[in-house]
Design a protein around this motif. Structure first.
Motif, PDB file in Angstrom:
ATOM      1  N   LEU A   7       0.886   5.987  -4.973  1.00 13.79           N
ATOM      2  CA  LEU A   7       2.384   5.731  -4.440  1.00 13.79           C
ATOM      3  C   LEU A   7       2.210   6.490  -3.129  1.00 13.79           C
ATOM      4  N   ILE A   8       1.790   7.428  -2.303  1.00 15.53           N
ATOM      5  CA  ILE A   8       1.787   8.102  -1.468  1.00 15.53           C
ATOM      6  C   ILE A   8       1.212   7.589  -0.901  1.00 15.53           C
ATOM      7  N   SER A   9      -0.637   7.264  -0.750  1.00 14.82           N
ATOM      8  CA  SER A   9      -1.840   7.399   0.004  1.00 14.82           C
ATOM      9  C   SER A   9      -1.771   6.053   0.215  1.00 14.82           C
ATOM     10  N   PRO A  10      -0.713   4.822  -0.028  1.00  9.74           N
ATOM     11  CA  PRO A  10      -0.631   3.682   0.967  1.00  9.74           C
ATOM     12  C   PRO A  10       0.545   3.758   1.598  1.00  9.74           C
ATOM     13  N   ILE A  11       1.089   4.400   1.983  1.00  6.24           N
ATOM     14  CA  ILE A  11       2.454   4.317   2.457  1.00  6.24           C
ATOM     15  C   ILE A  11       2.000   5.255   3.643  1.00  6.24           C
ATOM     16  N   VAL A  12       1.256   5.964   2.997  1.00  7.29           N
ATOM     17  CA  VAL A  12       0.761   7.502   4.682  1.00  7.29           C
ATOM     18  C   VAL A  12      -0.053   6.612   5.079  1.00  7.29           C
ATOM     19  N   LEU A  13      -1.133   5.447   4.640  1.00  7.46           N
ATOM     20  CA  LEU A  13      -2.212   5.038   5.631  1.00  7.46           C
ATOM     21  C   LEU A  13      -1.417   4.399   5.999  1.00  7.46           C
ATOM     22  N   THR A  14      -0.363   3.164   5.761  1.00  8.72           N
ATOM     23  CA  THR A  14       0.144   2.263   6.513  1.00  8.72           C
ATOM     24  C   THR A  14       1.149   2.842   7.795  1.00  8.72           C
ATOM     25  N   LEU A  15       1.525   4.068   7.599  1.00  6.64           N
ATOM     26  CA  LEU A  15       2.086   4.666   8.725  1.00  6.64           C
ATOM     27  C   LEU A  15       0.894   5.100   9.856  1.00  6.64           C
ATOM     28  N   PHE A  16      -0.005   5.644   9.162  1.00  6.21           N
ATOM     29  CA  PHE A  16      -0.852   5.982  10.187  1.00  6.21           C
ATOM     30  C   PHE A  16      -1.914   5.238  11.217  1.00  6.21           C
ATOM     31  N   VAL A  17      -1.701   4.048  10.257  1.00  5.96           N
ATOM     32  CA  VAL A  17      -2.676   2.760  11.528  1.00  5.96           C
ATOM     33  C   VAL A  17      -1.555   2.140  12.116  1.00  5.96           C
ATOM     34  N   VAL A  18       0.005   1.648  11.800  1.00  4.01           N
ATOM     35  CA  VAL A  18       0.724   1.602  12.521  1.00  4.01           C
ATOM     36  C   VAL A  18       1.217   2.659  13.822  1.00  4.01           C
ATOM     37  N   ALA A  19       1.276   3.366  13.798  1.00  2.00           N
ATOM     38  CA  ALA A  19       1.034   4.614  14.808  1.00  2.00           C
ATOM     39  C   ALA A  19      -0.127   4.856  15.416  1.00  2.00           C
TER      40      ALA A  19
END
Length: 209
Positions: free
Chosen positions: A30-42
């Motif tokens: 669950l953490i991996s997609p969330i981190v990726l999404t936050l990374f892309v948005v940032a």
């Protein structure tokens, strides 16, 4: 594709591969997609607010041809060779390098080309010819059904539409695959299952040696 898109694609592929091979378990799934999404948005926000960051993340245009001269320094900087240049010029309809004034390689990999003025096609404005307005055509019929909203926006009625179809010897509206109305009032109609008898081949015949 920019460098940012390339890196994001690699990360997504790595995460997807880990899911398939079950190398990632527990809450990491669950953490991996969330981190990726936050990374892309940032990174997207950073590139929007900062010009230096935008250049680093998305890249910047590079001049390949300037004033009719090839800029070898920029070509070698990104390992862009003569074959790449000529291929992308041909894709823009330019087969003679002497016609090119400027050619700029955009961050997404496309080549923008400006021809020399003597090779540009004459426009009605150049010839002082007045032209009528021409905008985007409207879909009036799609897959045998009337697009009511577009018919109403063009202030047209069902009676007008049926008269137009009748003038084209079309009796059943369900026979129409697509009908579009141009800004000058012309109705284009394509019927269902009316493919041409002969299809122009675009590939070489492998049987010919």
């Amino acid at each position: 594709m920019t460098f940012f898109d390339f890196v994001t694609g690699i990360i997504i592929g790595t995460i997807g591969g880990a899911y398939v091979t079950m190398e990632v378990e527990g809450y990491y799934v669950l953490i991996s997609p969330i981190v990726l999404t936050l990374f892309v948005v940032a990174l997207g926000y950073l590139s929007l607010k900062s010009i230096p960051a935008r250049k680093l993340i998305e890249g910047e245009p590079l001049v390949m041809v300037q004033n009719g001269k090839i800029y070898e320094k920029n070509m070698s900087k990104i390992r862009y060779n003569q074959d790449d240049l000529m291929m992308q010029l041909r894709e823009k309809g330019v087969f003679d390098l002497s016609e090119v004034e400027f050619a700029i390689l955009e961050p997404h990999g496309q080549l923008s080309v400006l021809k020399k003025s003597q090779y540009l096609a004459a426009t009605p404005k150049d010839l002082n010819i007045s032209t009528n307005y021409k905008g985007v055509s409207s879909e009036i019929i799609r897959d045998g059904s009337i697009v009511e909203q577009n018919l109403k926006q063009n202030s047209l009625t069902h009676e007008w539409l049926y008269n137009e179809l009748s003038a084209k010897s079309i009796k059943n509206i369900r026979d129409v695959f697509l009908a579009t109305l141009s800004t000058d009032g012309n109705l284009y109609v394509d019927l269902q299952e009316d493919d041409p008898e002969y299809i122009q081949e675009t590939e070489d015949d492998d049987s010919v040696i």
